[in-house]
Design an enzyme around this catalytic site. Structure first.
Site, PDB file in Angstrom:
ATOM      1  N   ARG A 222     -17.034  21.230  18.896  1.00  0.00           N
ATOM      2  CA  ARG A 222     -17.022  20.805  17.491  1.00  0.00           C
ATOM      3  C   ARG A 222     -18.294  21.291  16.781  1.00  0.00           C
ATOM      4  NH1 ARG A 222     -14.060  16.535  15.482  1.00  0.00           N
ATOM      5  NH2 ARG A 222     -15.850  15.788  14.318  1.00  0.00           N
TER       6      ARG A 222
ATOM      7  N   ARG B 195     -26.319  28.256  16.255  1.00  0.00           N
ATOM      8  CA  ARG B 195     -26.587  29.409  15.378  1.00  0.00           C
ATOM      9  C   ARG B 195     -27.909  30.079  15.711  1.00  0.00           C
ATOM     10  NH1 ARG B 195     -25.166  25.844  10.951  1.00  0.00           N
ATOM     11  NH2 ARG B 195     -22.902  25.898  10.707  1.00  0.00           N
TER      12      ARG B 195
ATOM     13  N   ARG C 224     -12.939   4.567  21.564  1.00  0.00           N
ATOM     14  CA  ARG C 224     -14.286   4.084  21.320  1.00  0.00           C
ATOM     15  C   ARG C 224     -14.290   3.457  19.938  1.00  0.00           C
ATOM     16  NH1 ARG C 224     -17.315   3.519  25.529  1.00  0.00           N
ATOM     17  NH2 ARG C 224     -19.265   3.935  24.392  1.00  0.00           N
TER      18      ARG C 224
ATOM     19  N   ARG D 171     -26.988   7.055  16.071  1.00  0.00           N
ATOM     20  CA  ARG D 171     -27.535   7.660  14.859  1.00  0.00           C
ATOM     21  C   ARG D 171     -27.795   6.579  13.816  1.00  0.00           C
ATOM     22  NH1 ARG D 171     -22.043  11.129  13.141  1.00  0.00           N
ATOM     23  NH2 ARG D 171     -20.654   9.354  13.090  1.00  0.00           N
TER      24      ARG D 171
ATOM     25  N   GLU E   8     -25.935   2.904  14.281  1.00  0.00           N
ATOM     26  CA  GLU E   8     -24.578   3.022  14.807  1.00  0.00           C
ATOM     27  C   GLU E   8     -24.593   2.920  16.335  1.00  0.00           C
ATOM     28  OE1 GLU E   8     -22.664   6.167  12.596  1.00  0.00           O
ATOM     29  OE2 GLU E   8     -21.363   6.596  14.303  1.00  0.00           O
TER      30      GLU E   8
ATOM     31  N   TYR F  31      -8.448  13.523  18.107  1.00  0.00           N
ATOM     32  CA  TYR F  31      -9.758  13.473  17.439  1.00  0.00           C
ATOM     33  C   TYR F  31      -9.737  14.516  16.318  1.00  0.00           C
ATOM     34  CZ  TYR F  31     -14.978  13.528  17.455  1.00  0.00           C
ATOM     35  OH  TYR F  31     -16.323  13.459  17.137  1.00  0.00           O
TER      36      TYR F  31
ATOM     37  N   ASP G 125     -10.285  15.589  12.101  1.00  0.00           N
ATOM     38  CA  ASP G 125     -11.053  15.293  10.890  1.00  0.00           C
ATOM     39  C   ASP G 125     -10.130  15.113   9.687  1.00  0.00           C
ATOM     40  OD1 ASP G 125     -13.493  15.480  12.201  1.00  0.00           O
ATOM     41  OD2 ASP G 125     -13.606  17.649  11.924  1.00  0.00           O
TER      42      ASP G 125
END
Ligand code: UDP
Length: 383
Positions: free
Chosen positions: A172, A176, A248, A278, A299, A347, A349
Site C-alpha cells: 500500500r 521513493r 481490527r 499514530r 489511535e 481492505y 479505500d
C-alpha cells in the site's frame, strides 16, 4: 417500479442509492447508526469547532478520473497532500520512505541513483519471492529501515508479527528515491470542504431515496424489495452462524489543547514501546480553516469484539476459509448483492468503494427489465 433496499449509508450504499434512484428505482437506505457516511463520518466538534473525522483520518485520493469527477458533483474537494511524519528511536522522519528519510536515517547525502543502489545492497537478496509482509520489507529495504518504521507499527496495528501478514499490506505504501513526501501516489487528492458527511448527504438527497437511520435492516424485510444491496458485514447478514470474521478495531483517545499540538495532521509512531500507532490532529486536515483550540486523537488498534466497530478485515488463511463459506452461501441467495469493505471483507479505500459501487449500479441497470440475474458479487471477495 423497481424497489431497492440498501443496507448501509456509507459511500457504497450512497452511490448505489443515487445511481439507482436516477435510473428510476425507489430506494430505501437503512443504517443502524444515527448518521450517514459510515466510517468516513465527519462532524463539527462542539469544543473546538474543528471538523473531526469521527472514525479516524480519511484523505480522499484516486487516480481514477471517473471517480474524481463523479464525487465532486456532490461536494467541493479542497486539494490536500498528506505528508505524514514518523517518530522512531527518538527521531522524526518523513513518510512514506523517500530520499529525505533514507538520507537522514543513515546520515547520508545519496542521490536517487545512489540510494537505489544502496537499497539493492541492504535489501535481503536471499529472499527471492517474498511470502509475507516481513520478507517483502527485508527484501526491499533491509533490516534497519524495516525495524524502525514497519516492524513495531505493524505489530501494534495488526496485533501479530509482520511475518504472519500478507506482503500486499506493505505494498500500500510507496518507496521513493526522490524527495516526494506525498503519502499517496494518486493523481487526485483532496478533502471535502464541508466534510464527508455533507458529501454523502448530497448523494442521498434525491426524492426517490428514503433514509432510515438508527434502523437495523432485518433479512426478513427483503421480501418487500426486488433487490437488496448489502454493504454491511457479510457475516452479520447470515446471523454470524458460520462464525465471526475477524477485524481490527480502533480506540481513539482524545486530548484537547490550545494552538498547534504536533504541527502536522498525522504522526506515526514506529516504536513498539509507544502503545499508540499514530496521533492525528484534525484541524490540519482543513488548513483553509483557522481554530485557536485543537483536538488530537491517539489511535490504538486491537481485535474487534462483538460490540465494536469493525475497521480492518484481517483476511488471513483462517478468515479466508470462513469467508469462502459465507461467499458460497451468498451465491445461493437470489436477490442480494454484497458490496464495499464490509460486504466483501476487503481492505479497500474510499475511491475503490466508489468505483465498485458505480460498476455495480451499472451492472444492475443493464439487467433491469431483462431476466438476467444480478450476481451476489460484482467483485470476487476471494480474489
Ligand atoms: N505501516 C507501517 N508503518 C507506518 C505506516 C504504515 O508499518 O508508519 C504499515 C502497517 O502495517 C499498515 C500498512 O502499512 O497497516 C498500511 O498503512 P496505511 O497508512 O495505508 O494504513 P491505513 O491508513 O489504512 O490505516
Amino acid at each position: 417500479m423497481t424497489h431497492i433496499s440498501i443496507v448501509g449509508a456509507g459511500f457504497s450504499g450512497a452511490v448505489l442509492a443515487r445511481e439507482l434512484a436516477e435510473a428510476g428505482c425507489k430506494v430505501d437506505v437503512f443504517d443502524s447508526r444515527p448518521h450517514v457516511a459510515g466510517n468516513c463520518h465527519t462532524a463539527r466538534d462542539a469544543q473546538t469547532d474543528v471538523m473531526v473525522h469521527t472514525y479516524g483520518p480519511h484523505i480522499f485520493h484516486t487516480s481514477n478520473e471517473k471517480v474524481w469527477d463523479y464525487i465532486r458533483r456532490f461536494g467541493e474537494f479542497v486539494p490536500f497532500v498528506n505528508r505524514v511524519k514518523a517518530i522512531t528511536g527518538g527521531r522524526v522522519f518523513s513518510l512514506p520512505l523517500n530520499l529525505l528519510t533514507i538520507n537522514q536515517f543513515f546520515g547520508k547525502t545519496f542521490s536517487p541513483a545512489e540510494a537505489e543502489a544502496f537499497f539493492k545492497e541492504v535489501g535481503d537478496s536471499s529472499i527471492e519471492s517474498p511470502a509475507n509482509f516481513e520478507e517483502q520489507a527485508l527484501h526491499l529495504m533491509g533490516r534497519d529501515l524495516y525495524e524502525a518504521f514497519f516492524k513495531g507499527y505493524t505489530t501494534k496495528q495488526w496485533g501479530m508479527s509482520p511475518s504472519a501478514l500478507p506482503a500486499s499490506i506493505l505494498k500500500r505504501l510507496p518507496v521513493r528515491f526522490n524527495y516526494d513526501d506525498n503519502y499517496y501516489a494518486s493523481r487526485y487528492q483532496g478533502i471535502p470542504r464541508d466534510g464527508y458527511t455533507a458529501v454523502v448527504e448530497n448523494l442521498l438527497a434525491h426524492p426517490d431515496i428514503r433514509l432510515h437511520l438508527g434502523t437495523r435492516f432485518e433479512r426478513s424485510y427483503s421480501s418487500d424489495y426486488d433487490h437488496v444491496f448489502c454493504s454491511g458485514p457479510i457475516d452479520a447478514w447470515f446471523g454470524y452462524d458460520e462464525g465471526r470474521l475477524g477485524y481490527r478495531t480502533l480506540d481513539f483517545v482524545r486530548e484537547d489543547h490550545t494552538g498547534d499540538y504536533q504541527g502536522n495532521a498525522v504522526i506515526n509512531y514506529g516504536d513498539l514501546s509507544v502503545p499508540w500507532t499514530r496521533i492525528s490532529e484534525h484541524k490540519h486536515f482543513a488548513p483553509w480553516e483557522s481554530h485557536e483550540k485543537t483536538v488530537v486523537f491517539k489511535e490504538y488498534s486491537r481485535l474487534c469484539d462483538e460490540a465494536d466497530t469493525p475497521y480492518y478485515p484481517i483476511r488471513l488463511v483462517a478468515e479466508k476459509t470462513l469467508l469462502s463459506r459465507y461467499v458460497e452461501r451468498a451465491r445461493q441467495e437470489s436477490k442480494v448483492t454484497f458490496v464495499g469493505r464490509l460486504g466483501t471483507y476487503r481492505y479497500i479505500d474510499m475511491h475503490v468503494t466508489i468505483a465498485e459501487a458505480l460498476d455495480t449500479a451499472e451492472r444492475f441497470k443493464e439487467g433491469m427489465g431483462t431476466d438476467q440475474p444480478m450476481p451476489a458479487f460484482v467483485v470476487d471477495p476471494l480474489g
